[in-house]
Motif scaffolding. Sequence first.
Motif, PDB file in Angstrom:
ATOM      1  N   ASP A  94      -9.858   6.984   5.519  1.00  0.00           N
ATOM      2  CA  ASP A  94     -10.626   5.865   6.066  1.00  0.00           C
ATOM      3  C   ASP A  94     -11.022   4.881   4.969  1.00  0.00           C
ATOM      4  N   ASP A  95     -11.453   5.422   3.834  1.00  0.00           N
ATOM      5  CA  ASP A  95     -11.872   4.559   2.721  1.00  0.00           C
ATOM      6  C   ASP A  95     -10.693   3.759   2.176  1.00  0.00           C
ATOM      7  N   LEU A  96      -9.533   4.388   2.112  1.00  0.00           N
ATOM      8  CA  LEU A  96      -8.347   3.678   1.631  1.00  0.00           C
ATOM      9  C   LEU A  96      -7.983   2.531   2.562  1.00  0.00           C
ATOM     10  N   THR A  97      -8.117   2.746   3.863  1.00  0.00           N
ATOM     11  CA  THR A  97      -7.818   1.686   4.829  1.00  0.00           C
ATOM     12  C   THR A  97      -8.761   0.507   4.644  1.00  0.00           C
ATOM     13  N   VAL A  98     -10.032   0.787   4.460  1.00  0.00           N
ATOM     14  CA  VAL A  98     -11.018  -0.284   4.254  1.00  0.00           C
ATOM     15  C   VAL A  98     -10.737  -1.024   2.948  1.00  0.00           C
ATOM     16  N   ILE A  99     -10.400  -0.282   1.884  1.00  0.00           N
ATOM     17  CA  ILE A  99     -10.066  -0.917   0.607  1.00  0.00           C
ATOM     18  C   ILE A  99      -8.878  -1.856   0.778  1.00  0.00           C
ATOM     19  N   ALA A 100      -7.861  -1.393   1.515  1.00  0.00           N
ATOM     20  CA  ALA A 100      -6.678  -2.229   1.748  1.00  0.00           C
ATOM     21  C   ALA A 100      -7.042  -3.485   2.538  1.00  0.00           C
ATOM     22  N   ALA A 101      -7.881  -3.332   3.549  1.00  0.00           N
ATOM     23  CA  ALA A 101      -8.265  -4.481   4.368  1.00  0.00           C
ATOM     24  C   ALA A 101      -9.041  -5.505   3.538  1.00  0.00           C
ATOM     25  N   ARG A 102      -9.944  -5.032   2.712  1.00  0.00           N
ATOM     26  CA  ARG A 102     -10.712  -5.951   1.863  1.00  0.00           C
ATOM     27  C   ARG A 102      -9.821  -6.602   0.801  1.00  0.00           C
ATOM     28  N   PHE A 152      -5.872   4.532  -6.928  1.00  0.00           N
ATOM     29  CA  PHE A 152      -6.887   5.419  -6.371  1.00  0.00           C
ATOM     30  C   PHE A 152      -6.582   6.870  -6.702  1.00  0.00           C
ATOM     31  N   SER A 153      -7.616   7.693  -6.643  1.00  0.00           N
ATOM     32  CA  SER A 153      -7.475   9.114  -6.938  1.00  0.00           C
ATOM     33  C   SER A 153      -7.112   9.874  -5.668  1.00  0.00           C
ATOM     34  N   ILE A 171      -1.712  -1.385  -4.037  1.00  0.00           N
ATOM     35  CA  ILE A 171      -2.677  -0.286  -3.995  1.00  0.00           C
ATOM     36  C   ILE A 171      -1.864   0.993  -4.000  1.00  0.00           C
ATOM     37  N   CYS A 172      -2.090   1.856  -4.984  1.00  0.00           N
ATOM     38  CA  CYS A 172      -1.233   3.025  -5.146  1.00  0.00           C
ATOM     39  C   CYS A 172      -1.991   4.166  -5.812  1.00  0.00           C
ATOM     40  N   PRO A 173      -1.451   5.396  -5.738  1.00  0.00           N
ATOM     41  CA  PRO A 173      -2.102   6.528  -6.408  1.00  0.00           C
ATOM     42  C   PRO A 173      -2.035   6.381  -7.930  1.00  0.00           C
ATOM     43  N   LYS A 174      -3.017   6.937  -8.593  1.00  0.00           N
ATOM     44  CA  LYS A 174      -2.988   6.965 -10.054  1.00  0.00           C
ATOM     45  C   LYS A 174      -1.764   7.730 -10.540  1.00  0.00           C
ATOM     46  N   VAL A 224       0.859  -1.182   0.000  1.00  0.00           N
ATOM     47  CA  VAL A 224       0.000   0.000   0.000  1.00  0.00           C
ATOM     48  C   VAL A 224       0.892   1.228   0.000  1.00  0.00           C
ATOM     49  N   SER A 225       0.731   2.063  -1.005  1.00  0.00           N
ATOM     50  CA  SER A 225       1.545   3.266  -1.150  1.00  0.00           C
ATOM     51  C   SER A 225       0.650   4.487  -1.270  1.00  0.00           C
ATOM     52  N   CYS A 226       1.098   5.581  -0.673  1.00  0.00           N
ATOM     53  CA  CYS A 226       0.414   6.863  -0.815  1.00  0.00           C
ATOM     54  C   CYS A 226       1.308   7.891  -1.511  1.00  0.00           C
TER      55      CYS A 226
END
Length: 387
Positions: free
Chosen positions: A59-67, A52-53, A33-36, A7-9
Amino acid sequence: MPTALLVSCAMYRYGTARMPAALKAAGFRVFVICPKDSLLEFCDQIDGRHCFSPELAADDLTVIAARAAAQFRADIVIGCEESAVRVLGLAGRLQERVKADSADARNLRFVQAWCSDDPWEEKRSRCVDMAAAAGVRTPRQVAVDPHRTAAADLAALGEPLLLKYDGSSAGRGVLFASSAGQALAMAASRSEEYPGRQAVAQEFVRGRAASVSFCALGGKMLEGFAYTVLRHEPAPFGPASVIELTPHPGLIDMAHRMVEVTGYSGFGGIDAILPDDGSPPVFLEFNARPTQTTHLGKLAGSDLCQAMACALAGAPYDAVLGRTSGRQVALFPSEWARDPNSPYLTSAHHDVPWTERRLTAAILTVTPQLHGTRAVTPAAVQATAHP
Protein backbone atom coordinates in the motif's frame (compact mmCIF):
# COMPACT_ATOMS: atom_id res chain seq x y z
CA MET A 1 9.06 16.20 -23.66
CA PRO A 2 6.83 13.48 -22.12
CA THR A 3 7.67 12.00 -18.73
CA ALA A 4 7.59 8.31 -17.80
CA LEU A 5 7.50 6.89 -14.29
CA LEU A 6 8.68 3.29 -14.14
CA VAL A 7 7.73 1.23 -11.09
CA SER A 8 9.55 -2.06 -10.56
CA CYS A 9 9.34 -4.66 -7.82
CA ALA A 10 11.93 -7.00 -9.36
CA MET A 11 15.61 -7.26 -8.51
CA TYR A 12 16.91 -8.85 -11.69
CA ARG A 13 14.40 -8.47 -14.53
CA TYR A 14 16.58 -7.84 -17.55
CA GLY A 15 13.86 -6.42 -19.79
CA THR A 16 12.98 -3.89 -17.10
CA ALA A 17 16.58 -2.71 -16.93
CA ARG A 18 16.57 -2.04 -20.68
CA MET A 19 13.50 0.21 -20.64
CA PRO A 20 15.07 3.51 -19.44
CA ALA A 21 17.52 3.75 -22.36
CA ALA A 22 14.79 2.96 -24.90
CA LEU A 23 12.47 5.58 -23.40
CA LYS A 24 15.24 8.15 -23.16
CA ALA A 25 16.16 7.63 -26.82
CA ALA A 26 12.53 8.37 -27.73
CA GLY A 27 12.63 11.71 -25.91
CA PHE A 28 11.15 10.80 -22.52
CA ARG A 29 12.24 12.09 -19.16
CA VAL A 30 12.60 8.91 -17.10
CA PHE A 31 12.02 8.49 -13.38
CA VAL A 32 12.18 5.16 -11.59
CA ILE A 33 10.93 3.58 -8.36
CA CYS A 34 12.73 0.30 -7.73
CA PRO A 35 14.12 -2.01 -5.02
CA LYS A 36 17.48 -1.20 -3.51
CA ASP A 37 20.39 -2.91 -5.28
CA SER A 38 18.24 -3.94 -8.26
CA LEU A 39 19.53 -3.76 -11.83
CA LEU A 40 17.69 -0.46 -12.37
CA GLU A 41 20.14 1.18 -9.99
CA PHE A 42 22.85 0.60 -12.59
CA CYS A 43 21.00 2.29 -15.47
CA ASP A 44 22.57 5.56 -16.60
CA GLN A 45 19.59 6.81 -18.63
CA ILE A 46 17.49 7.87 -15.65
CA ASP A 47 16.64 11.42 -14.51
CA GLY A 48 15.78 10.43 -10.96
CA ARG A 49 15.03 7.39 -8.87
CA HIS A 50 13.65 6.33 -5.51
CA CYS A 51 14.92 3.02 -4.15
CA PHE A 52 12.85 1.20 -1.54
CA SER A 53 13.65 -1.56 0.93
CA PRO A 54 12.01 -5.02 0.84
CA GLU A 55 10.15 -4.21 4.06
CA LEU A 56 8.03 -1.52 2.41
CA ALA A 57 4.32 -2.42 2.43
CA ALA A 58 2.55 -2.69 -0.92
CA ASP A 59 0.00 0.00 0.00
CA ASP A 60 2.80 2.41 0.89
CA LEU A 61 4.59 1.71 -2.38
CA THR A 62 1.41 2.50 -4.32
CA VAL A 63 1.01 5.82 -2.52
CA ILE A 64 4.69 6.67 -3.11
CA ALA A 65 4.24 5.94 -6.82
CA ALA A 66 1.10 8.07 -7.01
CA ARG A 67 2.79 11.02 -5.30
CA ALA A 68 5.88 10.64 -7.48
CA ALA A 69 3.73 10.68 -10.60
CA ALA A 70 2.33 14.03 -9.50
CA GLN A 71 5.70 15.42 -8.39
CA PHE A 72 7.39 14.60 -11.70
CA ARG A 73 4.29 15.41 -13.77
CA ALA A 74 4.33 11.96 -15.31
CA ASP A 75 2.44 11.40 -18.52
CA ILE A 76 2.56 7.62 -18.15
CA VAL A 77 3.03 5.20 -15.27
CA ILE A 78 4.59 1.88 -16.25
CA GLY A 79 4.32 -1.19 -14.02
CA CYS A 80 7.37 -3.05 -15.25
CA GLU A 81 6.51 -6.59 -14.10
CA GLU A 82 3.51 -8.60 -12.93
CA SER A 83 4.33 -7.84 -9.29
CA ALA A 84 4.53 -4.10 -9.94
CA VAL A 85 1.26 -4.14 -11.87
CA ARG A 86 -0.40 -5.88 -8.91
CA VAL A 87 0.94 -3.25 -6.50
CA LEU A 88 -0.14 -0.33 -8.65
CA GLY A 89 -3.52 -2.00 -9.10
CA LEU A 90 -4.16 -1.25 -5.43
CA ALA A 91 -4.72 2.40 -6.34
CA GLY A 92 -8.46 1.85 -6.82
CA ARG A 93 -8.97 0.33 -3.38
CA LEU A 94 -6.75 2.91 -1.67
CA GLN A 95 -8.95 5.73 -2.93
CA GLU A 96 -11.60 4.57 -0.49
CA ARG A 97 -9.31 5.61 2.38
CA VAL A 98 -8.83 9.22 1.33
CA LYS A 99 -11.12 12.16 0.62
CA ALA A 100 -12.40 12.14 -2.94
CA ASP A 101 -11.19 15.71 -3.59
CA SER A 102 -7.78 15.25 -1.97
CA ALA A 103 -4.45 15.35 -3.78
CA ASP A 104 -3.84 11.69 -2.92
CA ALA A 105 -7.17 10.70 -4.47
CA ARG A 106 -6.33 12.55 -7.70
CA ASN A 107 -2.89 10.97 -7.81
CA LEU A 108 -4.26 7.48 -7.19
CA ARG A 109 -6.85 7.93 -9.94
CA PHE A 110 -4.05 8.79 -12.36
CA VAL A 111 -2.17 5.61 -11.46
CA GLN A 112 -5.37 3.56 -11.75
CA ALA A 113 -5.87 4.87 -15.29
CA TRP A 114 -2.63 3.13 -16.29
CA CYS A 115 -2.72 0.09 -14.04
CA SER A 116 -6.01 -1.76 -13.64
CA ASP A 117 -7.08 -3.16 -10.29
CA ASP A 118 -7.96 -6.36 -12.17
CA PRO A 119 -4.61 -7.50 -13.61
CA TRP A 120 -4.96 -9.62 -16.75
CA GLU A 121 -2.07 -11.86 -15.82
CA GLU A 122 -3.80 -12.83 -12.59
CA LYS A 123 -6.63 -14.31 -14.65
CA ARG A 124 -5.05 -15.63 -17.82
CA SER A 125 -7.72 -18.26 -18.29
CA ARG A 126 -10.44 -15.59 -18.31
CA CYS A 127 -8.48 -13.62 -20.90
CA VAL A 128 -8.47 -16.67 -23.16
CA ASP A 129 -12.24 -16.93 -22.75
CA MET A 130 -12.64 -13.23 -23.59
CA ALA A 131 -10.49 -13.64 -26.68
CA ALA A 132 -12.59 -16.58 -27.83
CA ALA A 133 -15.78 -14.58 -27.29
CA ALA A 134 -14.32 -11.82 -29.47
CA GLY A 135 -13.67 -14.25 -32.31
CA VAL A 136 -9.93 -14.69 -31.72
CA ARG A 137 -8.73 -18.25 -32.25
CA THR A 138 -7.83 -19.84 -28.90
CA PRO A 139 -7.02 -23.33 -27.60
CA ARG A 140 -9.85 -25.28 -26.03
CA GLN A 141 -9.63 -25.29 -22.25
CA VAL A 142 -11.49 -26.64 -19.21
CA ALA A 143 -11.31 -25.27 -15.66
CA VAL A 144 -9.88 -27.88 -13.30
CA ASP A 145 -11.02 -28.55 -9.74
CA PRO A 146 -8.81 -31.33 -8.34
CA HIS A 147 -11.70 -32.55 -6.19
CA ARG A 148 -14.43 -32.56 -8.83
CA THR A 149 -12.98 -32.71 -12.35
CA ALA A 150 -12.82 -36.16 -13.92
CA ALA A 151 -10.68 -37.40 -16.80
CA ALA A 152 -13.79 -37.65 -18.95
CA ASP A 153 -14.32 -33.89 -18.56
CA LEU A 154 -11.04 -33.30 -20.37
CA ALA A 155 -11.58 -35.79 -23.19
CA ALA A 156 -12.45 -33.12 -25.78
CA LEU A 157 -9.02 -31.50 -25.32
CA GLY A 158 -7.18 -34.50 -26.74
CA GLU A 159 -3.77 -35.69 -25.62
CA PRO A 160 -1.18 -34.55 -24.74
CA LEU A 161 -2.40 -31.41 -23.00
CA LEU A 162 -1.22 -28.58 -20.79
CA LEU A 163 -2.04 -27.66 -17.21
CA LYS A 164 -1.85 -23.89 -16.63
CA TYR A 165 -2.24 -21.77 -13.52
CA ASP A 166 -3.47 -18.19 -13.43
CA GLY A 167 -1.06 -15.67 -11.97
CA SER A 168 2.02 -17.41 -13.32
CA SER A 169 4.63 -16.05 -15.70
CA ALA A 170 7.92 -16.80 -17.48
CA GLY A 171 6.84 -20.37 -18.14
CA ARG A 172 6.27 -21.15 -14.49
CA GLY A 173 2.87 -22.65 -13.82
CA VAL A 174 2.73 -24.32 -17.25
CA LEU A 175 2.97 -28.11 -17.08
CA PHE A 176 2.98 -30.69 -19.86
CA ALA A 177 0.77 -33.75 -19.31
CA SER A 178 0.71 -36.82 -21.52
CA SER A 179 -2.85 -37.68 -20.49
CA ALA A 180 -5.90 -36.29 -18.76
CA GLY A 181 -5.19 -38.51 -15.76
CA GLN A 182 -1.69 -37.11 -15.40
CA ALA A 183 -3.00 -33.54 -15.67
CA LEU A 184 -5.46 -34.17 -12.84
CA ALA A 185 -2.78 -35.82 -10.73
CA MET A 186 -0.54 -32.79 -11.25
CA ALA A 187 -3.34 -30.46 -10.23
CA ALA A 188 -3.98 -32.43 -7.07
CA SER A 189 -0.31 -32.54 -6.08
CA ARG A 190 0.32 -28.83 -6.70
CA SER A 191 -2.69 -27.28 -4.98
CA GLU A 192 -0.48 -26.06 -2.13
CA GLU A 193 2.12 -24.67 -4.55
CA TYR A 194 -0.51 -22.48 -6.23
CA PRO A 195 -2.99 -21.67 -3.44
CA GLY A 196 -6.12 -19.92 -4.63
CA ARG A 197 -5.01 -20.02 -8.27
CA GLN A 198 -7.37 -21.23 -10.96
CA ALA A 199 -5.98 -24.13 -12.97
CA VAL A 200 -7.10 -24.98 -16.48
CA ALA A 201 -6.40 -27.95 -18.69
CA GLN A 202 -5.67 -26.66 -22.15
CA GLU A 203 -5.43 -28.18 -25.60
CA PHE A 204 -1.82 -28.64 -26.71
CA VAL A 205 -1.30 -27.01 -30.11
CA ARG A 206 1.80 -28.19 -31.92
CA GLY A 207 3.68 -25.34 -33.52
CA ARG A 208 6.18 -22.55 -33.06
CA ALA A 209 5.89 -20.00 -30.27
CA ALA A 210 5.40 -16.43 -31.45
CA SER A 211 4.72 -13.05 -29.86
CA VAL A 212 3.89 -9.44 -30.54
CA SER A 213 5.28 -6.56 -28.50
CA PHE A 214 3.19 -3.40 -28.75
CA CYS A 215 2.20 -0.09 -27.24
CA ALA A 216 -1.37 1.12 -26.98
CA LEU A 217 -3.46 4.02 -25.76
CA GLY A 218 -7.15 3.89 -24.92
CA GLY A 219 -7.70 0.50 -26.51
CA LYS A 220 -5.94 1.46 -29.76
CA MET A 221 -2.69 -0.20 -30.74
CA LEU A 222 -0.16 2.45 -31.74
CA GLU A 223 2.74 0.32 -32.89
CA GLY A 224 3.94 -3.27 -32.67
CA PHE A 225 6.22 -5.91 -34.09
CA ALA A 226 5.98 -9.69 -34.32
CA TYR A 227 8.56 -12.40 -33.89
CA THR A 228 8.90 -16.15 -33.63
CA VAL A 229 10.85 -17.90 -30.90
CA LEU A 230 13.86 -19.98 -31.92
CA ARG A 231 15.10 -20.89 -28.41
CA HIS A 232 13.63 -20.79 -24.89
CA GLU A 233 15.39 -20.38 -21.54
CA PRO A 234 14.40 -22.54 -19.81
CA ALA A 235 12.93 -24.96 -22.34
CA PRO A 236 10.26 -25.75 -23.29
CA PHE A 237 7.92 -23.05 -21.93
CA GLY A 238 10.28 -20.40 -20.55
CA PRO A 239 10.88 -16.94 -22.02
CA ALA A 240 12.54 -16.59 -25.41
CA SER A 241 16.32 -16.48 -25.57
CA VAL A 242 16.58 -16.19 -29.38
CA ILE A 243 13.94 -14.62 -31.60
CA GLU A 244 13.45 -13.96 -35.30
CA LEU A 245 11.65 -10.79 -36.34
CA THR A 246 8.94 -11.57 -38.84
CA PRO A 247 6.23 -9.62 -40.67
CA HIS A 248 3.13 -11.61 -39.72
CA PRO A 249 -0.17 -9.80 -40.40
CA GLY A 250 -2.15 -12.48 -38.56
CA LEU A 251 -0.23 -11.90 -35.34
CA ILE A 252 -0.44 -8.11 -35.66
CA ASP A 253 -4.19 -8.35 -36.25
CA MET A 254 -4.54 -10.58 -33.17
CA ALA A 255 -2.70 -8.00 -31.07
CA HIS A 256 -4.94 -5.22 -32.43
CA ARG A 257 -8.05 -7.16 -31.45
CA MET A 258 -6.80 -8.02 -27.96
CA VAL A 259 -5.91 -4.39 -27.28
CA GLU A 260 -9.44 -3.43 -28.30
CA VAL A 261 -11.04 -6.19 -26.21
CA THR A 262 -9.13 -5.16 -23.10
CA GLY A 263 -9.22 -1.39 -23.71
CA TYR A 264 -5.55 -1.45 -22.82
CA SER A 265 -3.17 1.50 -22.44
CA GLY A 266 0.59 1.10 -22.05
CA PHE A 267 3.30 -1.26 -23.22
CA GLY A 268 2.38 -4.92 -23.53
CA GLY A 269 2.49 -8.10 -25.55
CA ILE A 270 0.66 -11.21 -26.62
CA ASP A 271 1.91 -14.77 -26.88
CA ALA A 272 0.63 -17.16 -29.52
CA ILE A 273 1.35 -20.37 -31.38
CA LEU A 274 1.85 -20.67 -35.13
CA PRO A 275 0.45 -24.16 -35.77
CA ASP A 276 2.54 -26.67 -37.69
CA ASP A 277 -0.34 -27.25 -40.10
CA GLY A 278 -0.17 -23.65 -41.35
CA SER A 279 -3.56 -22.66 -39.95
CA PRO A 280 -4.11 -19.21 -38.34
CA PRO A 281 -2.26 -18.34 -35.12
CA VAL A 282 -3.67 -19.42 -31.78
CA PHE A 283 -3.81 -16.88 -28.95
CA LEU A 284 -2.29 -17.95 -25.62
CA GLU A 285 -1.67 -14.99 -23.29
CA PHE A 286 -2.02 -11.24 -22.90
CA ASN A 287 0.80 -9.47 -21.06
CA ALA A 288 -0.34 -6.18 -19.55
CA ARG A 289 3.18 -4.80 -18.96
CA PRO A 290 6.37 -4.33 -20.94
CA THR A 291 7.82 -7.58 -22.23
CA GLN A 292 11.49 -8.51 -22.42
CA THR A 293 11.52 -7.35 -26.06
CA THR A 294 9.82 -3.95 -25.69
CA HIS A 295 13.15 -2.13 -25.90
CA LEU A 296 13.90 -3.81 -29.26
CA GLY A 297 11.30 -1.76 -31.13
CA LYS A 298 13.85 0.52 -32.77
CA LEU A 299 15.90 -2.48 -33.91
CA ALA A 300 12.71 -4.03 -35.31
CA GLY A 301 11.87 -0.84 -37.19
CA SER A 302 8.78 -0.32 -35.02
CA ASP A 303 9.89 1.97 -32.19
CA LEU A 304 7.32 1.39 -29.45
CA CYS A 305 8.72 4.08 -27.17
CA GLN A 306 8.73 6.66 -29.97
CA ALA A 307 5.14 5.80 -30.89
CA MET A 308 4.05 6.25 -27.27
CA ALA A 309 5.96 9.53 -26.94
CA CYS A 310 4.23 10.91 -30.02
CA ALA A 311 0.80 9.78 -28.81
CA LEU A 312 1.25 11.40 -25.40
CA ALA A 313 2.54 14.60 -26.97
CA GLY A 314 -0.19 14.69 -29.64
CA ALA A 315 2.42 14.50 -32.38
CA PRO A 316 1.99 12.55 -35.64
CA TYR A 317 3.48 9.09 -35.98
CA ASP A 318 3.37 6.68 -38.91
CA ALA A 319 3.09 3.13 -37.59
CA VAL A 320 5.26 0.49 -39.24
CA LEU A 321 3.72 -2.53 -37.48
CA GLY A 322 6.54 -4.99 -37.72
CA ARG A 323 7.55 -5.17 -41.36
CA THR A 324 11.16 -6.10 -40.49
CA SER A 325 11.88 -9.58 -41.81
CA GLY A 326 14.36 -12.33 -41.03
CA ARG A 327 16.58 -10.64 -38.45
CA GLN A 328 17.57 -12.94 -35.60
CA VAL A 329 18.28 -11.58 -32.13
CA ALA A 330 20.03 -13.37 -29.25
CA LEU A 331 18.58 -11.86 -26.08
CA PHE A 332 21.12 -10.93 -23.45
CA PRO A 333 21.84 -12.58 -21.09
CA SER A 334 19.30 -15.35 -21.68
CA GLU A 335 20.97 -17.05 -24.64
CA TRP A 336 24.39 -16.68 -23.05
CA ALA A 337 23.04 -18.39 -19.92
CA ARG A 338 21.25 -21.09 -21.93
CA ASP A 339 24.30 -22.12 -23.94
CA PRO A 340 27.65 -20.32 -23.70
CA ASN A 341 28.64 -21.98 -26.99
CA SER A 342 25.45 -21.06 -28.82
CA PRO A 343 26.09 -20.17 -32.46
CA TYR A 344 23.44 -17.45 -32.17
CA LEU A 345 25.79 -15.41 -29.96
CA THR A 346 27.82 -14.63 -33.08
CA SER A 347 25.47 -15.29 -36.01
CA ALA A 348 22.56 -13.23 -34.63
CA HIS A 349 22.44 -9.71 -33.28
CA HIS A 350 23.58 -10.19 -29.67
CA ASP A 351 21.56 -7.67 -27.69
CA VAL A 352 24.20 -6.61 -25.14
CA PRO A 353 23.78 -3.05 -23.77
CA TRP A 354 27.38 -2.06 -24.45
CA THR A 355 26.55 1.65 -24.28
CA GLU A 356 25.56 1.19 -20.62
CA ARG A 357 28.75 -0.17 -19.15
CA ARG A 358 27.62 -0.18 -15.51
CA LEU A 359 24.45 -2.08 -16.36
CA THR A 360 26.33 -4.58 -18.51
CA ALA A 361 28.86 -5.18 -15.75
CA ALA A 362 26.05 -5.70 -13.21
CA ILE A 363 24.30 -8.24 -15.46
CA LEU A 364 27.57 -10.07 -16.08
CA THR A 365 28.10 -10.26 -12.33
CA VAL A 366 24.66 -11.46 -11.29
CA THR A 367 23.78 -13.86 -14.12
CA PRO A 368 26.23 -16.64 -13.18
CA GLN A 369 24.77 -16.60 -9.68
CA LEU A 370 21.23 -16.95 -11.01
CA HIS A 371 21.95 -19.56 -13.67
CA GLY A 372 24.79 -21.54 -12.13
CA THR A 373 27.42 -23.23 -14.23
CA ARG A 374 25.65 -22.70 -17.55
CA ALA A 375 26.76 -19.07 -17.59
CA VAL A 376 30.15 -18.19 -19.01
CA THR A 377 32.76 -15.67 -17.95
CA PRO A 378 32.53 -11.99 -18.89
CA ALA A 379 35.53 -12.42 -21.18
CA ALA A 380 33.67 -15.04 -23.19
CA VAL A 381 30.70 -12.72 -23.60
CA GLN A 382 32.88 -9.84 -24.72
CA ALA A 383 34.21 -12.06 -27.49
CA THR A 384 30.70 -12.08 -28.98
CA ALA A 385 30.21 -8.31 -28.83
CA HIS A 386 28.32 -6.41 -31.53
CA PRO A 387 29.09 -2.83 -30.48
